[in-house]
Design a protein around this motif. Structure first.
Motif, PDB file in Angstrom:
ATOM      1  N   LEU A 291      20.437 -98.016 -13.053  1.00  0.00           N
ATOM      2  CA  LEU A 291      21.456 -97.106 -13.599  1.00  0.00           C
ATOM      3  C   LEU A 291      20.981 -96.475 -14.899  1.00  0.00           C
ATOM      4  N   ARG A 292      20.400 -97.311 -15.753  1.00  0.00           N
ATOM      5  CA  ARG A 292      19.940 -96.786 -17.043  1.00  0.00           C
ATOM      6  C   ARG A 292      18.788 -95.805 -16.869  1.00  0.00           C
ATOM      7  N   VAL A 293      17.792 -96.211 -16.082  1.00  0.00           N
ATOM      8  CA  VAL A 293      16.593 -95.373 -15.968  1.00  0.00           C
ATOM      9  C   VAL A 293      16.926 -94.031 -15.294  1.00  0.00           C
ATOM     10  N   ALA A 294      17.793 -94.058 -14.282  1.00  0.00           N
ATOM     11  CA  ALA A 294      18.160 -92.797 -13.624  1.00  0.00           C
ATOM     12  C   ALA A 294      18.817 -91.851 -14.629  1.00  0.00           C
ATOM     13  N   ARG A 295      19.721 -92.407 -15.449  1.00  0.00           N
ATOM     14  CA  ARG A 295      20.424 -91.551 -16.405  1.00  0.00           C
ATOM     15  C   ARG A 295      19.484 -91.088 -17.525  1.00  0.00           C
ATOM     16  N   GLN A 296      18.654 -91.989 -18.021  1.00  0.00           N
ATOM     17  CA  GLN A 296      17.729 -91.613 -19.099  1.00  0.00           C
ATOM     18  C   GLN A 296      16.739 -90.556 -18.615  1.00  0.00           C
ATOM     19  N   SER A 297      16.322 -90.703 -17.358  1.00  0.00           N
ATOM     20  CA  SER A 297      15.371 -89.750 -16.788  1.00  0.00           C
ATOM     21  C   SER A 297      16.004 -88.359 -16.698  1.00  0.00           C
ATOM     22  N   GLU A 331       5.487 -85.093  -9.090  1.00  0.00           N
ATOM     23  CA  GLU A 331       6.199 -84.885  -7.824  1.00  0.00           C
ATOM     24  C   GLU A 331       5.757 -85.908  -6.784  1.00  0.00           C
ATOM     25  N   ARG A 332       4.470 -86.257  -6.823  1.00  0.00           N
ATOM     26  CA  ARG A 332       3.951 -87.204  -5.838  1.00  0.00           C
ATOM     27  C   ARG A 332       4.342 -88.645  -6.135  1.00  0.00           C
ATOM     28  N   TYR A 333       4.225 -89.039  -7.422  1.00  0.00           N
ATOM     29  CA  TYR A 333       4.430 -90.458  -7.759  1.00  0.00           C
ATOM     30  C   TYR A 333       5.837 -90.783  -8.258  1.00  0.00           C
ATOM     31  N   LEU A 334       6.599 -89.776  -8.693  1.00  0.00           N
ATOM     32  CA  LEU A 334       7.894 -90.049  -9.328  1.00  0.00           C
ATOM     33  C   LEU A 334       9.026 -89.295  -8.631  1.00  0.00           C
ATOM     34  N   PRO A 335       9.228 -89.536  -7.323  1.00  0.00           N
ATOM     35  CA  PRO A 335      10.246 -88.761  -6.614  1.00  0.00           C
ATOM     36  C   PRO A 335      11.668 -89.020  -7.111  1.00  0.00           C
ATOM     37  N   ARG A 336      11.896 -90.160  -7.790  1.00  0.00           N
ATOM     38  CA  ARG A 336      13.260 -90.454  -8.255  1.00  0.00           C
ATOM     39  C   ARG A 336      13.557 -89.857  -9.623  1.00  0.00           C
ATOM     40  N   GLY A 337      12.551 -89.282 -10.270  1.00  0.00           N
ATOM     41  CA  GLY A 337      12.784 -88.699 -11.591  1.00  0.00           C
ATOM     42  C   GLY A 337      11.597 -88.954 -12.498  1.00  0.00           C
ATOM     43  N   GLY A 338      11.486 -88.129 -13.533  1.00  0.00           N
ATOM     44  CA  GLY A 338      10.355 -88.228 -14.459  1.00  0.00           C
ATOM     45  C   GLY A 338      10.635 -89.224 -15.566  1.00  0.00           C
ATOM     46  N   PRO A 339       9.659 -89.393 -16.450  1.00  0.00           N
ATOM     47  CA  PRO A 339       9.816 -90.364 -17.536  1.00  0.00           C
ATOM     48  C   PRO A 339      10.872 -89.920 -18.544  1.00  0.00           C
ATOM     49  N   SER A 340      11.488 -90.902 -19.210  1.00  0.00           N
ATOM     50  CA  SER A 340      12.437 -90.542 -20.267  1.00  0.00           C
ATOM     51  C   SER A 340      11.767 -90.605 -21.633  1.00  0.00           C
TER      52      SER A 340
END
Ligand SMILES: Cc1ncc(COP(=O)(O)O)c(C=O)c1O
Length: 435
Positions: A291-297, A331-340
Protein backbone atom coordinates in the motif's frame (compact mmCIF):
# COMPACT_ATOMS: atom_id res chain seq x y z
CA UNK A 1 1.61 -19.65 -3.62
CA UNK A 2 -0.48 -16.90 -2.01
CA UNK A 3 -0.53 -13.32 -3.36
CA UNK A 4 2.03 -10.67 -2.46
CA UNK A 5 -0.22 -8.81 0.02
CA UNK A 6 -1.14 -12.03 1.81
CA UNK A 7 2.52 -13.00 2.15
CA UNK A 8 3.23 -9.63 3.84
CA UNK A 9 1.08 -10.71 6.80
CA UNK A 10 1.52 -14.27 8.03
CA UNK A 11 4.67 -15.58 6.27
CA UNK A 12 7.02 -17.07 8.83
CA UNK A 13 4.57 -17.05 11.73
CA UNK A 14 1.86 -19.48 12.76
CA UNK A 15 0.49 -18.83 16.25
CA UNK A 16 1.19 -22.04 18.09
CA UNK A 17 2.77 -21.23 21.41
CA UNK A 18 0.26 -20.40 24.17
CA UNK A 19 -1.15 -17.76 24.50
CA UNK A 20 -1.20 -17.85 20.66
CA UNK A 21 -0.56 -14.15 20.08
CA UNK A 22 -2.00 -13.18 16.69
CA UNK A 23 0.93 -10.85 15.98
CA UNK A 24 4.48 -12.26 16.27
CA UNK A 25 5.87 -11.72 19.77
CA UNK A 26 9.23 -10.12 20.58
CA UNK A 27 11.57 -12.71 22.07
CA UNK A 28 13.65 -10.22 24.04
CA UNK A 29 16.21 -12.60 25.48
CA UNK A 30 19.94 -12.79 24.95
CA UNK A 31 20.13 -16.56 25.24
CA UNK A 32 18.10 -19.79 25.28
CA UNK A 33 18.00 -22.55 27.82
CA UNK A 34 18.79 -26.07 26.64
CA UNK A 35 16.79 -29.09 27.73
CA UNK A 36 19.92 -31.18 28.12
CA UNK A 37 23.63 -31.12 27.45
CA UNK A 38 23.07 -33.43 24.47
CA UNK A 39 20.65 -30.90 22.94
CA UNK A 40 23.18 -28.08 23.46
CA UNK A 41 25.99 -30.12 21.90
CA UNK A 42 23.87 -30.90 18.83
CA UNK A 43 23.07 -27.21 18.33
CA UNK A 44 26.70 -26.12 18.68
CA UNK A 45 27.84 -28.79 16.22
CA UNK A 46 25.15 -27.73 13.68
CA UNK A 47 23.68 -31.24 13.85
CA UNK A 48 20.38 -29.53 14.63
CA UNK A 49 19.28 -25.96 14.04
CA UNK A 50 17.54 -24.04 16.79
CA UNK A 51 17.72 -21.22 19.31
CA UNK A 52 21.00 -20.87 21.05
CA UNK A 53 22.11 -17.28 21.57
CA UNK A 54 20.61 -14.08 20.13
CA UNK A 55 23.83 -12.99 18.43
CA UNK A 56 23.24 -15.87 16.01
CA UNK A 57 19.45 -15.57 15.67
CA UNK A 58 16.21 -15.01 17.55
CA UNK A 59 12.72 -16.36 16.78
CA UNK A 60 11.42 -12.83 15.98
CA UNK A 61 14.30 -12.38 13.55
CA UNK A 62 13.55 -15.77 11.95
CA UNK A 63 9.96 -14.69 11.26
CA UNK A 64 11.30 -11.58 9.54
CA UNK A 65 13.75 -13.70 7.54
CA UNK A 66 11.01 -16.05 6.32
CA UNK A 67 8.76 -13.13 5.47
CA UNK A 68 11.31 -11.24 3.37
CA UNK A 69 12.34 -14.49 1.66
CA UNK A 70 8.65 -15.08 0.83
CA UNK A 71 8.27 -11.58 -0.62
CA UNK A 72 11.43 -11.87 -2.73
CA UNK A 73 10.56 -15.41 -3.87
CA UNK A 74 13.73 -16.77 -2.22
CA UNK A 75 14.36 -19.85 -0.11
CA UNK A 76 16.32 -18.57 2.92
CA UNK A 77 17.34 -15.25 4.45
CA UNK A 78 19.55 -13.73 7.12
CA UNK A 79 18.52 -10.56 8.94
CA UNK A 80 21.17 -8.34 10.52
CA UNK A 81 21.52 -4.99 12.28
CA UNK A 82 21.57 -2.69 9.23
CA UNK A 83 21.60 -2.65 5.45
CA UNK A 84 25.30 -1.88 5.60
CA UNK A 85 25.88 -5.05 7.65
CA UNK A 86 23.77 -7.08 5.20
CA UNK A 87 25.94 -5.93 2.28
CA UNK A 88 29.15 -6.55 4.23
CA UNK A 89 28.37 -10.10 5.43
CA UNK A 90 26.94 -11.09 2.05
CA UNK A 91 30.02 -10.02 0.12
CA UNK A 92 32.44 -11.42 2.72
CA UNK A 93 30.71 -14.80 2.60
CA UNK A 94 30.84 -14.95 -1.19
CA UNK A 95 34.29 -13.52 -1.79
CA UNK A 96 36.05 -15.95 0.60
CA UNK A 97 39.84 -15.84 0.76
CA UNK A 98 41.59 -14.20 -2.21
CA UNK A 99 38.43 -13.39 -4.14
CA UNK A 100 37.67 -10.26 -6.16
CA UNK A 101 34.45 -8.23 -6.44
CA UNK A 102 33.07 -6.34 -9.44
CA UNK A 103 30.65 -3.63 -8.34
CA UNK A 104 28.61 -0.86 -9.93
CA UNK A 105 30.10 2.60 -9.46
CA UNK A 106 26.53 3.91 -8.99
CA UNK A 107 26.17 2.16 -5.59
CA UNK A 108 24.97 4.01 -2.47
CA UNK A 109 27.81 6.18 -1.06
CA UNK A 110 28.10 4.20 2.19
CA UNK A 111 28.56 0.99 0.19
CA UNK A 112 31.26 2.67 -1.91
CA UNK A 113 33.02 3.66 1.37
CA UNK A 114 32.82 0.02 2.55
CA UNK A 115 34.20 -1.44 -0.67
CA UNK A 116 36.71 1.24 -1.58
CA UNK A 117 38.20 1.82 1.86
CA UNK A 118 37.38 -0.85 4.45
CA UNK A 119 37.53 -3.84 2.08
CA UNK A 120 40.69 -2.34 0.58
CA UNK A 121 42.23 -2.10 4.08
CA UNK A 122 41.69 -5.86 4.40
CA UNK A 123 43.11 -6.61 0.95
CA UNK A 124 39.81 -7.46 -0.77
CA UNK A 125 40.08 -6.08 -4.32
CA UNK A 126 37.05 -4.38 -5.87
CA UNK A 127 36.71 -3.10 -9.44
CA UNK A 128 34.03 -0.48 -10.03
CA UNK A 129 32.27 -0.36 -13.40
CA UNK A 130 29.55 1.72 -15.03
CA UNK A 131 26.48 -0.45 -14.41
CA UNK A 132 25.00 0.45 -17.80
CA UNK A 133 28.01 -0.85 -19.74
CA UNK A 134 27.88 -4.67 -20.24
CA UNK A 135 31.34 -4.62 -21.85
CA UNK A 136 32.78 -2.99 -18.72
CA UNK A 137 31.25 -5.70 -16.48
CA UNK A 138 32.75 -8.41 -18.73
CA UNK A 139 36.16 -6.72 -18.95
CA UNK A 140 36.43 -6.37 -15.17
CA UNK A 141 35.98 -10.09 -14.48
CA UNK A 142 39.17 -11.96 -13.49
CA UNK A 143 39.78 -15.65 -12.73
CA UNK A 144 39.50 -14.85 -9.02
CA UNK A 145 36.26 -12.84 -9.31
CA UNK A 146 33.64 -14.33 -7.00
CA UNK A 147 30.68 -11.93 -7.15
CA UNK A 148 29.04 -9.14 -9.17
CA UNK A 149 27.14 -6.51 -7.19
CA UNK A 150 24.74 -3.66 -8.10
CA UNK A 151 21.48 -2.00 -7.03
CA UNK A 152 18.22 -2.66 -8.88
CA UNK A 153 17.56 1.08 -8.79
CA UNK A 154 20.45 3.36 -7.85
CA UNK A 155 20.07 6.71 -6.19
CA UNK A 156 19.96 9.69 -6.29
CA UNK A 157 19.48 9.52 -10.09
CA UNK A 158 17.10 6.52 -10.06
CA UNK A 159 19.00 4.58 -12.74
CA UNK A 160 17.29 1.25 -13.45
CA UNK A 161 19.66 -1.71 -13.83
CA UNK A 162 19.29 -4.19 -16.67
CA UNK A 163 19.35 -7.02 -14.13
CA UNK A 164 19.00 -9.84 -16.69
CA UNK A 165 22.00 -8.68 -18.73
CA UNK A 166 24.28 -8.40 -15.68
CA UNK A 167 22.99 -11.75 -14.32
CA UNK A 168 23.85 -13.45 -17.63
CA UNK A 169 27.36 -11.97 -17.52
CA UNK A 170 27.82 -13.20 -13.93
CA UNK A 171 26.61 -16.70 -14.78
CA UNK A 172 28.81 -16.92 -17.90
CA UNK A 173 31.72 -16.27 -15.50
CA UNK A 174 30.40 -18.88 -13.05
CA UNK A 175 29.75 -16.38 -10.24
CA UNK A 176 26.56 -15.14 -8.53
CA UNK A 177 24.91 -11.76 -8.95
CA UNK A 178 23.96 -9.90 -5.76
CA UNK A 179 21.37 -7.14 -6.08
CA UNK A 180 20.65 -4.47 -3.48
CA UNK A 181 16.87 -4.07 -3.86
CA UNK A 182 16.43 -1.38 -1.20
CA UNK A 183 15.01 1.27 -3.54
CA UNK A 184 13.29 -1.26 -5.79
CA UNK A 185 11.43 -3.10 -3.00
CA UNK A 186 10.01 -6.58 -3.70
CA UNK A 187 6.66 -4.93 -4.48
CA UNK A 188 8.07 -3.11 -7.54
CA UNK A 189 10.71 -5.63 -8.68
CA UNK A 190 11.92 -9.05 -7.58
CA UNK A 191 15.50 -9.35 -8.87
CA UNK A 192 15.44 -13.13 -8.42
CA UNK A 193 12.89 -13.34 -11.24
CA UNK A 194 15.49 -11.71 -13.52
CA UNK A 195 18.48 -13.87 -12.62
CA UNK A 196 19.87 -12.40 -9.37
CA UNK A 197 21.08 -15.09 -6.95
CA UNK A 198 21.12 -13.05 -3.74
CA UNK A 199 19.06 -9.97 -2.85
CA UNK A 200 20.01 -7.57 -0.07
CA UNK A 201 17.97 -4.86 1.62
CA UNK A 202 18.41 -2.00 3.94
CA UNK A 203 15.24 -2.87 5.87
CA UNK A 204 15.60 0.58 7.47
CA UNK A 205 13.91 2.04 4.38
CA UNK A 206 10.77 0.78 2.63
CA UNK A 207 10.42 -2.56 4.42
CA UNK A 208 10.04 -0.64 7.70
CA UNK A 209 8.53 2.51 6.25
CA UNK A 210 8.22 4.15 9.67
CA UNK A 211 11.80 5.33 9.96
CA UNK A 212 12.20 4.04 13.52
CA UNK A 213 14.60 1.12 13.21
CA UNK A 214 17.74 0.02 11.43
CA UNK A 215 17.93 -3.43 9.92
CA UNK A 216 19.18 -5.36 6.91
CA UNK A 217 18.31 -8.64 5.20
CA UNK A 218 19.93 -10.86 2.60
CA UNK A 219 17.82 -13.41 0.72
CA UNK A 220 19.23 -16.50 -0.99
CA UNK A 221 17.18 -17.24 -4.10
CA UNK A 222 18.43 -20.84 -4.04
CA UNK A 223 19.71 -20.58 -7.61
CA UNK A 224 23.48 -20.59 -7.26
CA UNK A 225 25.18 -24.00 -7.28
CA UNK A 226 28.42 -23.76 -5.26
CA UNK A 227 28.98 -27.46 -5.91
CA UNK A 228 29.30 -27.13 -9.71
CA UNK A 229 32.85 -25.77 -9.58
CA UNK A 230 33.51 -26.87 -6.02
CA UNK A 231 37.21 -25.92 -5.99
CA UNK A 232 36.31 -22.24 -6.46
CA UNK A 233 34.19 -22.21 -3.30
CA UNK A 234 36.26 -24.03 -0.64
CA UNK A 235 34.53 -22.14 2.18
CA UNK A 236 31.32 -23.93 1.16
CA UNK A 237 32.59 -27.22 -0.16
CA UNK A 238 35.55 -28.15 2.08
CA UNK A 239 35.18 -29.34 5.70
CA UNK A 240 33.87 -26.59 7.97
CA UNK A 241 36.54 -27.28 10.53
CA UNK A 242 35.32 -24.89 13.18
CA UNK A 243 32.37 -27.23 13.64
CA UNK A 244 33.18 -30.64 12.24
CA UNK A 245 34.47 -32.70 9.34
CA UNK A 246 31.57 -31.99 6.97
CA UNK A 247 31.18 -29.18 4.42
CA UNK A 248 28.34 -26.67 4.64
CA UNK A 249 27.41 -27.64 1.10
CA UNK A 250 27.02 -31.30 2.06
CA UNK A 251 25.22 -30.55 5.32
CA UNK A 252 22.84 -27.79 4.20
CA UNK A 253 22.77 -27.91 0.39
CA UNK A 254 21.73 -25.40 -2.24
CA UNK A 255 19.69 -22.49 -0.89
CA UNK A 256 20.64 -23.08 2.78
CA UNK A 257 24.44 -23.32 2.88
CA UNK A 258 24.94 -19.59 2.32
CA UNK A 259 22.67 -18.61 5.25
CA UNK A 260 24.41 -21.19 7.44
CA UNK A 261 27.83 -19.68 6.61
CA UNK A 262 26.68 -16.08 7.09
CA UNK A 263 25.09 -16.82 10.46
CA UNK A 264 27.59 -19.25 11.93
CA UNK A 265 30.68 -17.38 10.77
CA UNK A 266 30.23 -13.72 9.78
CA UNK A 267 27.36 -12.69 12.06
CA UNK A 268 28.70 -14.93 14.85
CA UNK A 269 32.27 -13.56 14.56
CA UNK A 270 31.65 -9.89 13.71
CA UNK A 271 28.44 -9.50 15.72
CA UNK A 272 26.15 -7.27 13.59
CA UNK A 273 23.06 -8.97 15.03
CA UNK A 274 19.55 -7.62 14.66
CA UNK A 275 17.82 -6.90 17.97
CA UNK A 276 14.51 -8.76 18.45
CA UNK A 277 12.79 -5.41 18.98
CA UNK A 278 13.99 -4.02 15.64
CA UNK A 279 13.05 -7.27 13.89
CA UNK A 280 9.55 -6.84 15.30
CA UNK A 281 9.37 -3.18 14.23
CA UNK A 282 10.35 -4.12 10.67
CA UNK A 283 7.68 -6.84 10.64
CA UNK A 284 5.05 -4.22 11.52
CA UNK A 285 6.17 -2.12 8.57
CA UNK A 286 6.13 -4.97 6.07
CA UNK A 287 2.42 -5.58 6.68
CA UNK A 288 1.64 -2.41 4.69
CA UNK A 289 4.53 -2.48 2.19
CA UNK A 290 2.44 -2.76 -0.99
CA UNK A 291 0.00 0.00 0.00
CA UNK A 292 2.76 2.41 0.92
CA UNK A 293 5.01 1.73 -2.05
CA UNK A 294 2.16 1.96 -4.57
CA UNK A 295 1.11 5.33 -3.18
CA UNK A 296 4.66 6.68 -2.83
CA UNK A 297 5.43 5.58 -6.38
CA UNK A 298 2.37 7.41 -7.77
CA UNK A 299 3.14 10.52 -5.71
CA UNK A 300 6.76 10.56 -6.87
CA UNK A 301 5.74 10.41 -10.52
CA UNK A 302 3.27 13.26 -9.99
CA UNK A 303 5.98 15.35 -8.29
CA UNK A 304 8.50 14.52 -11.03
CA UNK A 305 6.06 15.61 -13.74
CA UNK A 306 5.30 18.82 -11.88
CA UNK A 307 8.99 19.61 -11.36
CA UNK A 308 9.77 18.88 -14.98
CA UNK A 309 7.74 21.86 -16.16
CA UNK A 310 8.92 24.15 -13.34
CA UNK A 311 11.13 27.06 -14.50
CA UNK A 312 13.39 26.74 -11.43
CA UNK A 313 14.33 23.16 -12.36
CA UNK A 314 16.69 22.24 -15.21
CA UNK A 315 16.46 18.44 -15.03
CA UNK A 316 14.35 15.76 -13.35
CA UNK A 317 15.93 12.33 -12.93
CA UNK A 318 12.99 9.93 -12.82
CA UNK A 319 12.74 6.86 -15.11
CA UNK A 320 8.95 7.14 -15.31
CA UNK A 321 9.33 10.24 -17.48
CA UNK A 322 9.42 9.61 -21.22
CA UNK A 323 12.81 10.59 -22.61
CA UNK A 324 14.65 9.57 -19.43
CA UNK A 325 17.62 7.35 -20.31
CA UNK A 326 16.26 4.49 -18.16
CA UNK A 327 12.60 4.81 -19.24
CA UNK A 328 12.59 1.62 -21.35
CA UNK A 329 14.24 -0.37 -18.54
CA UNK A 330 11.66 1.01 -16.08
CA UNK A 331 8.86 -0.16 -18.36
CA UNK A 332 10.42 -3.61 -18.52
CA UNK A 333 11.40 -4.11 -14.88
CA UNK A 334 8.93 -1.88 -12.99
CA UNK A 335 5.45 -2.55 -14.42
CA UNK A 336 3.79 -1.70 -11.08
CA UNK A 337 5.32 1.78 -10.88
CA UNK A 338 8.61 3.64 -10.74
CA UNK A 339 10.78 4.47 -7.76
CA UNK A 340 9.66 6.99 -5.17
CA UNK A 341 13.27 8.14 -4.73
CA UNK A 342 14.46 10.44 -7.50
CA UNK A 343 16.23 13.76 -7.91
CA UNK A 344 16.14 17.07 -9.70
CA UNK A 345 18.62 19.82 -10.52
CA UNK A 346 17.95 23.43 -9.60
CA UNK A 347 18.23 26.15 -12.21
CA UNK A 348 21.13 27.86 -10.52
CA UNK A 349 24.61 27.87 -11.99
CA UNK A 350 26.74 25.08 -10.59
CA UNK A 351 29.65 27.47 -10.17
CA UNK A 352 33.14 26.91 -8.80
CA UNK A 353 35.47 29.54 -7.30
CA UNK A 354 34.03 32.84 -6.12
CA UNK A 355 30.53 32.00 -7.36
CA UNK A 356 30.41 28.69 -5.47
CA UNK A 357 29.25 30.43 -2.31
CA UNK A 358 26.37 31.99 -4.22
CA UNK A 359 25.31 28.61 -5.63
CA UNK A 360 25.51 27.11 -2.16
CA UNK A 361 23.43 29.91 -0.71
CA UNK A 362 20.66 29.43 -3.31
CA UNK A 363 20.55 25.65 -2.88
CA UNK A 364 20.42 26.08 0.90
CA UNK A 365 17.64 28.67 0.61
CA UNK A 366 15.43 26.19 -1.26
CA UNK A 367 16.12 23.24 1.05
CA UNK A 368 15.84 25.25 4.26
CA UNK A 369 12.52 26.78 3.27
CA UNK A 370 10.74 23.45 2.73
CA UNK A 371 8.14 22.98 5.45
CA UNK A 372 6.31 19.72 4.70
CA UNK A 373 9.28 17.91 3.15
CA UNK A 374 12.02 17.37 5.73
CA UNK A 375 15.80 17.47 5.43
CA UNK A 376 16.75 13.96 6.57
CA UNK A 377 19.44 11.53 5.34
CA UNK A 378 17.03 8.67 4.82
CA UNK A 379 14.69 7.27 2.16
CA UNK A 380 11.58 5.10 2.07
CA UNK A 381 10.06 6.80 5.10
CA UNK A 382 6.35 7.59 5.47
CA UNK A 383 7.48 11.23 5.55
CA UNK A 384 8.75 12.96 2.41
CA UNK A 385 12.44 13.68 2.75
CA UNK A 386 15.08 15.63 0.85
CA UNK A 387 18.82 15.25 0.87
CA UNK A 388 21.57 17.26 -0.78
CA UNK A 389 23.86 14.50 -2.13
CA UNK A 390 26.90 16.73 -2.75
CA UNK A 391 27.12 17.82 0.89
CA UNK A 392 25.50 14.81 2.56
CA UNK A 393 25.27 11.20 1.27
CA UNK A 394 27.79 11.65 -1.56
CA UNK A 395 30.13 14.12 0.13
CA UNK A 396 32.86 11.44 0.53
CA UNK A 397 33.09 11.07 -3.26
CA UNK A 398 35.59 13.20 -5.13
CA UNK A 399 34.15 15.95 -7.37
CA UNK A 400 35.18 13.81 -10.37
CA UNK A 401 33.34 10.76 -8.99
CA UNK A 402 30.25 12.85 -8.36
CA UNK A 403 30.39 14.31 -11.86
CA UNK A 404 30.80 10.80 -13.32
CA UNK A 405 27.73 9.74 -11.33
CA UNK A 406 25.74 12.66 -12.79
CA UNK A 407 25.40 14.47 -9.45
CA UNK A 408 25.98 18.22 -9.48
CA UNK A 409 26.02 20.68 -6.58
CA UNK A 410 22.48 21.70 -7.51
CA UNK A 411 21.06 18.12 -7.39
CA UNK A 412 18.43 17.53 -4.71
CA UNK A 413 17.21 14.01 -3.89
CA UNK A 414 13.58 13.55 -2.92
CA UNK A 415 12.02 10.48 -1.28
CA UNK A 416 8.25 10.79 -1.64
CA UNK A 417 6.23 9.94 1.45
CA UNK A 418 2.56 9.46 2.22
CA UNK A 419 1.43 13.07 2.66
CA UNK A 420 -1.21 14.60 0.37
CA UNK A 421 0.51 15.11 -2.99
CA UNK A 422 -1.05 18.59 -3.30
CA UNK A 423 0.68 19.67 -0.06
CA UNK A 424 4.02 18.36 -1.34
CA UNK A 425 3.61 20.24 -4.63
CA UNK A 426 2.68 23.44 -2.78
CA UNK A 427 5.72 23.02 -0.52
CA UNK A 428 8.06 22.57 -3.50
CA UNK A 429 6.52 25.53 -5.34
CA UNK A 430 6.90 27.78 -2.33
CA UNK A 431 10.59 26.86 -1.94
CA UNK A 432 11.40 26.98 -5.66
CA UNK A 433 9.89 30.48 -5.95
CA UNK A 434 12.96 31.66 -3.98
CA UNK A 435 15.41 30.71 -6.76
C1 LIG B 1 20.71 1.34 -1.37
C2 LIG B 1 21.19 1.25 0.05
N1 LIG B 1 21.81 0.15 0.46
C3 LIG B 1 22.27 0.04 1.72
C4 LIG B 1 22.13 1.06 2.62
C5 LIG B 1 22.65 0.89 4.02
O1 LIG B 1 21.59 0.63 4.87
P1 LIG B 1 21.56 1.03 6.43
O2 LIG B 1 21.52 2.51 6.52
O3 LIG B 1 20.33 0.34 6.93
O4 LIG B 1 22.81 0.48 7.03
C6 LIG B 1 21.48 2.23 2.25
C7 LIG B 1 21.33 3.31 3.23
O5 LIG B 1 21.07 4.44 2.95
C8 LIG B 1 21.00 2.34 0.92
O6 LIG B 1 20.38 3.44 0.50
Amino acid sequence: MTGFSTRQLPAGYTPGVPPNSAVPPIYQTAAYEFGSLAEAADLFALRTVGNLYSRNASPTQQILEERVAALEGGVAAVAVASGQAAVAVTLLALVGRGGHIVAASQLYGGTVDLLQETFDDFGIPVTFVDQDDPAAWRAAIRPETRVLFAESIANPLAQVLDIRTVADIAHEAGVPLVIDNTVGTPYLVRPGEHGADFVVHSATKFLSGHGTSLGGVVVDQGTFDFGREAARWPHFTEPYTRVGDFSLWDRFGQGQAFAALVKSKYVHDLGPSLSPFNAWQILQGIETLDLRVARQSATALALARHLQQHPAVTAVHHPGIAGNRWHALAERYLPRGGPSVFSFDLAVTDAAGADAAKTQEQVARVIDSLQVIRLVANIGDARSLVNHPASMTHSHLTAAQRAAAGISFTTIRLSAGLEDPSDLIADLDRALALV
